[in-house]
Design a protein around this motif. Structure first.
Motif, PDB file in Angstrom:
ATOM      1  N   LYS A 162      -3.965 -21.359  -0.960  1.00  0.00           N
ATOM      2  CA  LYS A 162      -4.720 -20.195  -1.446  1.00  0.00           C
ATOM      3  C   LYS A 162      -3.855 -19.337  -2.366  1.00  0.00           C
ATOM      4  N   GLU A 163      -2.637 -19.084  -1.945  1.00  0.00           N
ATOM      5  CA  GLU A 163      -1.730 -18.257  -2.756  1.00  0.00           C
ATOM      6  C   GLU A 163      -1.388 -18.944  -4.072  1.00  0.00           C
ATOM      7  N   HIS A 201      -2.357 -17.749  -8.106  1.00  0.00           N
ATOM      8  CA  HIS A 201      -1.261 -17.428  -9.032  1.00  0.00           C
ATOM      9  C   HIS A 201      -1.763 -17.393 -10.471  1.00  0.00           C
ATOM     10  N   GLN A 206     -12.635 -15.892   1.681  1.00  0.00           N
ATOM     11  CA  GLN A 206     -11.307 -16.207   1.172  1.00  0.00           C
ATOM     12  C   GLN A 206     -10.612 -17.259   2.030  1.00  0.00           C
ATOM     13  N   ARG A 256      -3.031 -21.175   3.720  1.00  0.00           N
ATOM     14  CA  ARG A 256      -2.428 -19.994   3.109  1.00  0.00           C
ATOM     15  C   ARG A 256      -1.610 -20.315   1.851  1.00  0.00           C
ATOM     16  N   PRO A 257      -0.654 -21.266   1.883  1.00  0.00           N
ATOM     17  CA  PRO A 257       0.113 -21.525   0.648  1.00  0.00           C
ATOM     18  C   PRO A 257      -0.747 -22.082  -0.478  1.00  0.00           C
TER      19      PRO A 257
END
Length: 267
Positions: A229-230, A234, A39, A226-227
């Motif tokens: 990936k998020e 979505h 991930q 991180r942002p």
């Protein structure tokens, strides 16, 4: 006043770079940590031939896999093995065959050390710069009885320690077993079966591992990733909308910028 025991993690002799090539082999705990690494965009191969619980089966996987990792993460689950009576070979699973065809026995400390030594030597034959992280799975095996499970873990802990002494510049021990038993000494950190670590526990172990083994550059990459990936995770109510398509385009542009900065990043 301290209300919990914090496990000390010795400073490793190397640091894991962003998007590093890694190999995770071992128990289902290796599966969970390995998938977490995927991930975070490490080029990780995770139990390519299925979950392997004992040192002999871990060796079988390493011998068969063609991956040349920079870091190998080995998780020892048990010293119990199953031997096919007809051939005398240690099998990695019972292939849905009748149990009467197999003999169960426990590997000795010396046998565990021998199999793990072969694992290290096999990896070093492919790349002399390979590093090995050994862990003992915190999952106890109730089918052996909890005393029997503790004895099995004790053999594995001694074997891991011996390998780290034998290959001081190559192998290191990460105390996942001790973190769960001591730092997370509460049933709220377990799944409903009260044996397997919860998602929260695995995330905490990942955090401790990151703090100990990741380079400063890797920690910076993870902060930037991180942002993205998020955003990629979505799930919109209206994926066909122009607004979401613009959002997705901006996200992919940011991902491509990261890929230019970190050549190992595979989108």
């Amino acid at each position: 006043m301290q209300f919990r025991t914090i496990i000390d993690i010795p400073q490793p002799s190397f640091a894991i770079a962003p998007c590093e090539r890694m190999l995770f082999v071992g128990s289902c705990f290796a599966d969970r940590i390995g998938h977490r690494a995927q991930q975070e965009k490490f080029r990780a191969v995770v139990n390519p031939y299925g979950v392997m619980y004992n040192p002999a089966s871990i060796l079988h996987t390493v011998e068969k896999v063609e991956v040349v990792p920079r870091v190998a993460f080995l998780t020892l689950g048990t010293n119990h093995v199953y031997i096919l009576r007809e051939t005398g070979e240690i099998v990695d699973n019972c292939r849905k065959m009748p149990q009467c065809l197999f003999e169960e026995r426990q590997l000795t400390l010396e046998e565990c050390v021998d199999f793990l030594s072969q694992v290290v030597e096999t990896l070093l034959d492919r790349d002399r710069k390979t590093k090995v992280v050994i862990t003992v799975s915190p999952i106890r095996y109730a089918k052996y009885g909890f005393h029997g499970s503790a004895l099995s873990k004790a053999v594995l802990l001694l074997a891991a320690d011996e390998i780290c002494r034998k290959y001081p510049d190559v192998a290191g021990y990460f105390p996942a077993y001790e973190i769960v038993l001591d730092e997370l000494r509460d049933y709220r950190f377990y799944q409903p079966d009260m044996i397997h670590p919860s998602d929260q526990a695995v995330e905490y172990i990942w955090q401790r591992f990151s703090e100990a083994y990741f380079s400063t550059e890797t920690l910076q990459f993870l902060k930037l990733w991180r942002p993205v990936k998020e955003a990629l995770a979505h799930r919109p109510f209206h994926p066909e909308s122009e607004e979401y398509q613009r959002f997705l385009q901006r996200t992919m542009q940011e991902a491509r910028r990261l890929a230019e900065k970190y050549p190992g990043l595979e989108l």
